[in-house]
Design a protein around this motif. Structure first.
Motif, PDB file in Angstrom:
ATOM      1  N   GLN A  66       0.815  -1.218   0.000  1.00 57.96           N
ATOM      2  CA  GLN A  66       0.000   0.000   0.000  1.00 57.96           C
ATOM      3  C   GLN A  66       0.848   1.269   0.000  1.00 57.96           C
ATOM      4  OE1 GLN A  66      -2.983  -0.376  -0.599  1.00 57.96           O
ATOM      5  NE2 GLN A  66      -3.398  -2.485   0.020  1.00 57.96           N
ATOM      6  N   LYS A  67       2.177   1.103   0.087  1.00 66.45           N
ATOM      7  CA  LYS A  67       3.089   2.250   0.170  1.00 66.45           C
ATOM      8  C   LYS A  67       2.705   3.159   1.338  1.00 66.45           C
ATOM      9  CE  LYS A  67       4.845   0.684  -3.706  1.00 66.45           C
ATOM     10  NZ  LYS A  67       4.442  -0.723  -3.571  1.00 66.45           N
ATOM     11  N   GLU A  68       2.269   2.522   2.437  1.00 67.87           N
ATOM     12  CA  GLU A  68       1.930   3.280   3.643  1.00 67.87           C
ATOM     13  C   GLU A  68       3.192   3.790   4.314  1.00 67.87           C
ATOM     14  OE1 GLU A  68      -0.128   0.508   6.152  1.00 67.87           O
ATOM     15  OE2 GLU A  68      -1.760   0.287   4.713  1.00 67.87           O
ATOM     16  N   ASP A  69       3.067   4.929   4.962  1.00 67.30           N
ATOM     17  CA  ASP A  69       4.164   5.457   5.769  1.00 67.30           C
ATOM     18  C   ASP A  69       5.458   5.557   4.957  1.00 67.30           C
ATOM     19  OD1 ASP A  69       5.268   6.433   8.125  1.00 67.30           O
ATOM     20  OD2 ASP A  69       5.934   4.449   8.785  1.00 67.30           O
ATOM     21  N   ASP A  70       5.304   5.920   3.668  1.00 62.48           N
ATOM     22  CA  ASP A  70       6.461   6.042   2.764  1.00 62.48           C
ATOM     23  C   ASP A  70       7.348   4.799   2.778  1.00 62.48           C
ATOM     24  OD1 ASP A  70       5.426   8.506   2.283  1.00 62.48           O
ATOM     25  OD2 ASP A  70       7.071   9.656   3.185  1.00 62.48           O
ATOM     26  N   CYS A  71       6.702   3.650   2.728  1.00 64.07           N
ATOM     27  CA  CYS A  71       7.445   2.390   2.814  1.00 64.07           C
ATOM     28  C   CYS A  71       8.250   2.147   1.527  1.00 64.07           C
ATOM     29  CB  CYS A  71       6.467   1.244   3.044  1.00 64.07           C
ATOM     30  SG  CYS A  71       7.303  -0.314   3.323  1.00 64.07           S
ATOM     31  N   LEU A  72       9.557   2.078   1.672  1.00 64.17           N
ATOM     32  CA  LEU A  72      10.427   1.838   0.519  1.00 64.17           C
ATOM     33  C   LEU A  72      11.090   0.468   0.611  1.00 64.17           C
ATOM     34  CD1 LEU A  72      11.740   2.930  -2.091  1.00 64.17           C
ATOM     35  CD2 LEU A  72      13.520   3.971  -0.677  1.00 64.17           C
ATOM     36  N   LYS A  73      11.574   0.116   1.804  1.00 61.30           N
ATOM     37  CA  LYS A  73      12.241  -1.183   1.957  1.00 61.30           C
ATOM     38  C   LYS A  73      12.125  -1.648   3.399  1.00 61.30           C
ATOM     39  CE  LYS A  73      14.813  -4.554   0.359  1.00 61.30           C
ATOM     40  NZ  LYS A  73      14.354  -5.430  -0.747  1.00 61.30           N
ATOM     41  N   VAL A  74      11.635  -2.870   3.560  1.00 62.39           N
ATOM     42  CA  VAL A  74      11.445  -3.432   4.893  1.00 62.39           C
ATOM     43  C   VAL A  74      12.518  -4.485   5.174  1.00 62.39           C
ATOM     44  CG1 VAL A  74       9.871  -4.661   6.438  1.00 62.39           C
ATOM     45  CG2 VAL A  74       8.947  -3.114   4.690  1.00 62.39           C
ATOM     46  N   VAL A  75      13.227  -4.309   6.278  1.00 58.25           N
ATOM     47  CA  VAL A  75      14.174  -5.333   6.741  1.00 58.25           C
ATOM     48  C   VAL A  75      13.571  -6.038   7.948  1.00 58.25           C
ATOM     49  CG1 VAL A  75      16.454  -5.712   7.778  1.00 58.25           C
ATOM     50  CG2 VAL A  75      16.199  -4.116   5.873  1.00 58.25           C
ATOM     51  N   LEU A  76      13.640  -7.356   7.941  1.00 58.50           N
ATOM     52  CA  LEU A  76      13.066  -8.172   9.013  1.00 58.50           C
ATOM     53  C   LEU A  76      14.175  -8.866   9.793  1.00 58.50           C
ATOM     54  CD1 LEU A  76      10.392  -9.970   6.795  1.00 58.50           C
ATOM     55  CD2 LEU A  76       9.916  -8.105   8.382  1.00 58.50           C
ATOM     56  N   THR A  77      13.999  -8.919  11.089  1.00 61.87           N
ATOM     57  CA  THR A  77      14.959  -9.624  11.936  1.00 61.87           C
ATOM     58  C   THR A  77      14.260 -10.782  12.639  1.00 61.87           C
ATOM     59  OG1 THR A  77      15.877  -7.446  12.362  1.00 61.87           O
ATOM     60  CG2 THR A  77      16.746  -9.262  13.662  1.00 61.87           C
ATOM     61  N   PRO A  78      14.743 -12.007  12.409  1.00 58.89           N
ATOM     62  CA  PRO A  78      14.137 -13.155  13.092  1.00 58.89           C
ATOM     63  C   PRO A  78      14.340 -13.072  14.609  1.00 58.89           C
ATOM     64  CG  PRO A  78      15.422 -13.896  11.225  1.00 58.89           C
ATOM     65  CD  PRO A  78      15.725 -12.443  11.410  1.00 58.89           C
TER      66      PRO A  78
END
Ligand SMILES: [Zn+2]
Ligand SMILES: [Zn+2]
Length: 389
Positions: free
Chosen positions: A377-389
């Motif tokens: 949805q390109k919410e909150d100016d989302c460009l790239k999400v990094v996830l940490t397990p």
């Protein structure tokens, strides 16, 4: 272990799945320390890539620590910190010997399915459909890495995960898009799509000596990010892109064009957009190629159009007459990531680029479903999400 699983269109879920095991002598098991959501994961999320199955573990951008190796893995030891390239490559076939790692002939066990769709099969890819091997991906606590003696690059110094993680895909992919443009000093390069890959294509084009780079997108925050790399920008919802590009290049067109958009392009002209959406829905056409059509039509005579946005199948209304009569060269590839690991790591070390500039959100693996939705949805100016397990 916990892993982010594809559960159907617009539905991912973090679930308990079996721990990966060594299956072949050249496998390694990596405990993942950082992983990311790719724009091409959205094509899976949105249901555009065939042969996904409920429960498939997603993710092809990941890094971590080697915790187990098969008996034939040379050059890697337990405890090594590695970044894993998204295409799986054996290192020994004809394609690999020519540096064409993303079309490795030995890494897709379901090659027959891909052959029906594409003629010949490309390499297997982590977490990217059964047509491309059915390999569990890296949005998980652990992953099995086949041909671990060929793919992963060791990170020996203290560079943080965020600076090296994107060697797995988007930095080399953007870089290769720019490399395919054969940039010479003075060149003007136009980039469709200012998502993460587009951002790296822009930065890479400048590093290769482009005089000007023009970024085309519709989200102001992405265009601002492109501007901060030195690009000029066009909002295609407000501007006639072809006319603007013509005006900006003395009536000639950009020397090369990069399509960093791919299969789910948008277009402000409702008629053309509706036409492609309808055909896509009727499964007559699998991909909507607005960016590609526009890039070909906008490119200068004798220029190059480089495609690094992901396409899955067939396109319609392809401007073949323009391409043929105007000496346009069309290139495209899934990135041959292995080739670029060492040189681009050296670039990061030298401070030429800090790939962390694209990160907009950091989340726990458990929040992956939220990350997918925000990114889509390109919410909150989302460009790239990094996830940490
Ligand atoms: Zn990716
Ligand atoms: Zn190979």
């Amino acid at each position: 272990m916990r892993a982010n699983c594809w559960m159907g269109r617009s539905h991912v879920e973090v679930q308990d799945v079996p721990d990966p095991r060594i299956l072949n002598s050249r496998d390694a098991i990596v405990r993942i320390t950082s992983t990311a959501i790719c724009g091409s994961d959205l094509h899976l999320y949105n249901g555009f890539i065939p042969t996904m199955e409920k429960g498939d573990v997603l993710g092809h951008e990941f890094m971590g620590e080697v915790v187990e190796t098969g008996p034939d893995v040379t050059g890697l030891r337990v405890g090594d910190r590695v970044v894993v390239p998204f295409p799986i490559a054996c290192g020994g076939c004809d394609a690999c010997e020519h540096g064409l790692f993303s079309v490795c002939e030995n890494s897709n066990p379901n090659a027959g399915v891909a052959e029906k769709m594409m003629g010949y099969s490309p390499a297997g890819i982590f977490g990217y459909s059964h047509m491309l091997g059915g390999f569990p991906g890296g949005q998980a606590e652990y992953a099995r890495v086949p041909f671990a003696d060929v793919g992963p690059i060791r990170i020996d110094d203290g560079l943080p995960d965020e600076q090296v993680l994107f060697l797995s895909d988007i930095f080399p992919t953007g870089w290769m898009g720019a490399e395919m443009c054969d940039i010479t000093p003075g060149d003007v390069i136009a980039v469709w799509g200012a998502g993460p890959v587009g951002q790296f294509a822009i930065a890479s084009a400048f590093l290769m000596g482009a005089e000007r780079v023009i970024a085309i997108d519709r989200f102001p925050y992405r265009l601002r990010k492109a501007e901060s790399s030195g690009a000029e920008v066009l909002d295609y919802e407000r501007t006639d892109v072809r006319e603007a590009l013509r005006d900006m290049t003395a009536g000639r067109g950009p020397d090369a064009c990069i399509d960093a958009v791919g299969v789910e392009a948008h277009h402000p002209a409702p008629l053309m957009y509706g036409y492609d959406r309808a055909k896509q829905a009727a499964r007559v056409e699998t991909d909507r190629p607005f960016a590609l059509r526009e890039a070909i039509m906008a490119c200068r005579n004798g220029g190059v159009v480089a495609v690094v946005g992901v396409y899955g199948g067939f396109v319609d209304k392809f401007p073949m007459g323009s391409l043929m009569n105007r000496s346009i060269t069309l290139r495209g590839a899934q990135c041959h990531v292995h080739r670029y690991l060492r040189p681009l790591l050296d670039r990061i070390r030298a401070g030429d680029i800090d790939p962390a500039f694209v990160i907009s959100h950091r989340m726990r693996l458990e929040d992956a479903p939220c990350g997918y939705e925000m990114f889509r949805q390109k919410e909150d100016d989302c460009l790239k999400v990094v996830l940490t397990p």
